[in-house]
Design an enzyme around this catalytic site. Structure first.
Site, PDB file in Angstrom:
ATOM      1  CE  LYS A  16      -4.052  -1.484   1.941  1.00  0.00           C
ATOM      2  NZ  LYS A  16      -5.161  -1.463   2.637  1.00  0.00           N
TER       3      LYS A  16
ATOM      4  CG  ASP B 184      -8.748   0.379   2.745  1.00  0.00           C
ATOM      5  OD1 ASP B 184      -9.826  -0.167   2.162  1.00  0.00           O
ATOM      6  OD2 ASP B 184      -7.796   0.140   3.365  1.00  0.00           O
TER       7      ASP B 184
HETATM    8  P1  NDP Z   1      -2.209  -2.690  10.472  1.00  0.00           P
HETATM    9  O1  NDP Z   1      -1.624  -3.415  11.583  1.00  0.00           O
HETATM   10  O2  NDP Z   1      -1.365  -1.292   9.919  1.00  0.00           O
HETATM   11  O3  NDP Z   1      -2.726  -1.581  12.489  1.00  0.00           O
HETATM   12  C1  NDP Z   1      -2.676  -1.978  13.410  1.00  0.00           C
HETATM   13  C2  NDP Z   1      -3.561  -1.686  14.618  1.00  0.00           C
HETATM   14  O4  NDP Z   1      -3.786  -2.852  15.653  1.00  0.00           O
HETATM   15  C3  NDP Z   1      -2.506  -0.926  15.644  1.00  0.00           C
HETATM   16  O5  NDP Z   1      -3.459   0.510  15.519  1.00  0.00           O
HETATM   17  C4  NDP Z   1      -1.461  -1.534  16.714  1.00  0.00           C
HETATM   18  O6  NDP Z   1      -1.299  -0.905  17.499  1.00  0.00           O
HETATM   19  C5  NDP Z   1      -3.125  -1.842  16.941  1.00  0.00           C
HETATM   20  N1  NDP Z   1      -3.736  -3.017  17.369  1.00  0.00           N
HETATM   21  C6  NDP Z   1      -2.998  -4.873  17.153  1.00  0.00           C
HETATM   22  N2  NDP Z   1      -3.103  -6.043  18.013  1.00  0.00           N
HETATM   23  C7  NDP Z   1      -3.574  -5.243  19.231  1.00  0.00           C
HETATM   24  C8  NDP Z   1      -3.640  -5.448  20.679  1.00  0.00           C
HETATM   25  N3  NDP Z   1      -3.025  -6.742  21.474  1.00  0.00           N
HETATM   26  N4  NDP Z   1      -3.849  -3.870  21.783  1.00  0.00           N
HETATM   27  C9  NDP Z   1      -3.911  -2.865  21.136  1.00  0.00           C
HETATM   28  N5  NDP Z   1      -3.876  -2.909  19.529  1.00  0.00           N
HETATM   29  C10 NDP Z   1      -3.920  -3.796  18.892  1.00  0.00           C
HETATM   30  O7  NDP Z   1      -3.690  -2.907  10.937  1.00  0.00           O
HETATM   31  P2  NDP Z   1      -4.898  -2.182   9.556  1.00  0.00           P
HETATM   32  O8  NDP Z   1      -4.659  -1.081   9.643  1.00  0.00           O
HETATM   33  O9  NDP Z   1      -4.337  -2.994   7.990  1.00  0.00           O
HETATM   34  O10 NDP Z   1      -5.481  -3.464   9.959  1.00  0.00           O
HETATM   35  C11 NDP Z   1      -6.539  -2.842  10.753  1.00  0.00           C
HETATM   36  C12 NDP Z   1      -7.362  -3.808  10.943  1.00  0.00           C
HETATM   37  O11 NDP Z   1      -8.837  -3.211   9.601  1.00  0.00           O
HETATM   38  C13 NDP Z   1      -7.438  -4.712  10.474  1.00  0.00           C
HETATM   39  O12 NDP Z   1      -8.604  -6.273  11.289  1.00  0.00           O
HETATM   40  C14 NDP Z   1      -8.251  -5.470   8.902  1.00  0.00           C
HETATM   41  O13 NDP Z   1      -8.456  -6.242   8.473  1.00  0.00           O
HETATM   42  C15 NDP Z   1      -8.881  -4.422   8.409  1.00  0.00           C
HETATM   43  N6  NDP Z   1      -9.450  -3.562   7.859  1.00  0.00           N
HETATM   44  C16 NDP Z   1     -10.613  -3.872   7.305  1.00  0.00           C
HETATM   45  C17 NDP Z   1     -10.912  -2.863   6.593  1.00  0.00           C
HETATM   46  C18 NDP Z   1     -12.629  -3.114   5.532  1.00  0.00           C
HETATM   47  O14 NDP Z   1     -12.888  -3.021   4.722  1.00  0.00           O
HETATM   48  N7  NDP Z   1     -13.608  -3.381   6.386  1.00  0.00           N
HETATM   49  C19 NDP Z   1     -10.766  -2.690   5.083  1.00  0.00           C
HETATM   50  C20 NDP Z   1      -8.759  -2.461   5.891  1.00  0.00           C
HETATM   51  C21 NDP Z   1      -8.867  -3.037   6.806  1.00  0.00           C
HETATM   52  P3  NDP Z   1      -0.406  -0.226  17.999  1.00  0.00           P
HETATM   53  O15 NDP Z   1       0.160   0.375  16.390  1.00  0.00           O
HETATM   54  O16 NDP Z   1       0.571  -0.315  18.879  1.00  0.00           O
HETATM   55  O17 NDP Z   1       0.396  -1.945  17.491  1.00  0.00           O
END
Ligand code: NDP
Length: 286
Positions: free
Chosen positions: A71, A107
Site C-alpha cells: 500500500k 478505505d
Molecule cells: P495495521 O497493522 O496497520 O494496524 C494495526 C493496529 O491495531 C495498530 O494500531 C495496532 O496498535 C493495533 N493493535 C493490534 N493488536 C493490538 C492489541 N492486541 N492491542 C492493542 N492494539 C492492537 O493494520 P490495518 O490498519 O491495515 O488493519 C487493521 C484492521 O482493519 C484489520 O483487522 C483489517 O482486516 C481491517 N481492515 C478492514 C477493512 C474493511 O474494509 N472492513 C479495510 C482495511 C482493513 P500498535 O500501533 O500499538 O501496534
C-alpha cells in the site's frame, strides 16, 4: 454486431491474497451490470511489485487494488496521488486517467459511505474516538476530519505510532485531532458520538478477543463501528448491542470501498445489494 470476446481485467496485488474475498464481490457487480470484466487475485512479492505494475500497463489492465505489503511501496510506481491518498500516505486502489496511474485510497471513503448509508449518521460536527493508528485508522481518521468531524481522539497502544498519525493528520487537514495512549481499560467518554475500532483485535481466528474498553459511560445513541469484517459480529459489537447502542460492522466498509473502486474503474454505479450478498455468502462459506 461482431462478437467481442475480450474481457477487461482488474484485480489485486498482495501477499498473501488467497483469502482476499474482494473479487467475489466485484465480479458479482460486473455480472449484475452486464460488464465483461474479470477481477483476479495476484500473489506479488515485495521485490516484484515494480514488474507487476509494468505488467498492469502492458496487459492493458483497467485498474488494480493493493493490499499488504504494497500500500505504501506502490506510490513510487504511480504518476499521481489523490489528495486523500497523499494525506493518508497509502494507496489501496489505482485508477487510470488518460493512461496515467493515479493512486487512490477507498478505505476511509468506504467507511464514511457506510456510516452515512447503513447507519444514517452524518460525520459533520461529530466527536469521534478512533482506536488504532495503522493503515485502516489513518484512512478513516483522514476522511472523518475532511468530512467535518469536530473532534478526533486517536487512542493507540504504541505512542510513537499514534503521535505520528496525529501530527501527519494535523499537517494534512488542520482539523482538531488529539492523541491518547491506550493503557489498561479505556473508558469511552460521554462526549463521544462515534466510536471506531480500527485495530485488528477480534479478527479471525482471535474471535474471542475484545478491545479493552468500558462502554458503560457512553452516551445513548453513540454509534459503535468495527473495521473487523471476519467475523462481522465481533465481541465489541455484541457488547455495544447489549448496552443498547447502534452498531456498524466491518462488512459495510468492505463493501463500500469496493463499490467506490468499481465506480472509479468502470464509471458506472454498481448494484450494491448484489455485491454485498455475494460477499456475505463468500464469507459464510469460508
Ligand atoms: P495495521 O497493522 O496497520 O494496524 C494495526 C493496529 O491495531 C495498530 O494500531 C495496532 O496498535 C493495533 N493493535 C493490534 N493488536 C493490538 C492489541 N492486541 N492491542 C492493542 N492494539 C492492537 O493494520 P490495518 O490498519 O491495515 O488493519 C487493521 C484492521 O482493519 C484489520 O483487522 C483489517 O482486516 C481491517 N481492515 C478492514 C477493512 C474493511 O474494509 N472492513 C479495510 C482495511 C482493513 P500498535 O500501533 O500499538 O501496534
Amino acid at each position: 454486431m461482431p462478437a467481442n470476446y475480450q474481457a477487461e481485467l482488474v484485480g489485486v496485488f498482495g501477499q498473501p491474497v488467497a483469502e482476499n474475498p474482494t473479487g467475489v464481490m466485484q465480479e458479482a457487480g460486473f455480472a449484475a451490470a452486464g460488464l465483461n470484466w474479470r477481477y483476479l487475485n495476484f500473489e506479488v512479492s515485495a521485490e516484484k511489485l515494480g514488474a507487476a505494475m509494468q505488467a498492469m500497463e502492458a496487459l492493458g489492465m483497467r485498474g488494480i487494488n493493493l493490499t499488504i505489503p504494497h500500500k505504501v511501496a506502490v506510490i513510487e510506481h504511480l504518476d499521481d496521488l489523490s489528495p486523500e491518498a497523499r494525506a493518508i500516505g497509502a494507496v489501496n486502489t489505482v485508477r487510470l486517467d488518460n493512461g496515467r496511474k493515479i493512486g487512490e485510497n477507498t478505505d476511509g471513503k468506504g467507511f464514511l459511505r457506510g456510516v452515512r448509508a447503513d447507519a444514517g449518521m452524518d460525520p459533520d460536527g461529530k466527536r469521534v474516538v478512533l482506536l488504532g493508528a495503522g493503515g485502516a485508522a489513518r484512512a478513516i481518521g483522514t476522511e472523518l476530519v475532511l468530512a467535518g468531524a469536530s473532534d478526533l481522539l486517536v487512542v493507540n497502544r504504541s505512542a510513537k505510532r499514534g503521535e505520528t498519525m496525529v501530527s501527519d493528520l494535523l499537517a494534512a487537514t488542520g482539523g482538531r485531532v488529539r492523541f491518547k495512549q491506550w493503557e489498561g481499560t479505556y473508558p469511552v467518554p460521554e462526549t463521544c458520538d462515534l466510536f471506531v475500532n480500527a485495530t485488528s483485535i477480534g479478527l479471525y481466528p482471535d474471535v474471542d478477543a475484545m478491545p479493552a474498553v468500558d462502554l458503560s459511560g457512553a452516551p445513548d445513541g453513540m454509534l459503535v463501528a468495527d473495521v473487523v469484517f471476519n467475523p462481522p459480529e465481533t465481541r465489541l459489537l455484541a457488547a455495544a448491542r447489549k448496552r443498547g447502542l447502534p452498531t456498524l460492522d466491518g462488512l459495510s466498509m468492505l463493501v463500500y470501498q469496493g463499490v467506490i473502486a468499481f465506480e472509479m474503474w468502470t464509471g458506472q454505479s454498481p448494484d450494491e445489494a448484489a455485491m454485498k450478498s455475494a460477499l456475505r455468502a463468500a464469507l459464510a462459506e469460508g
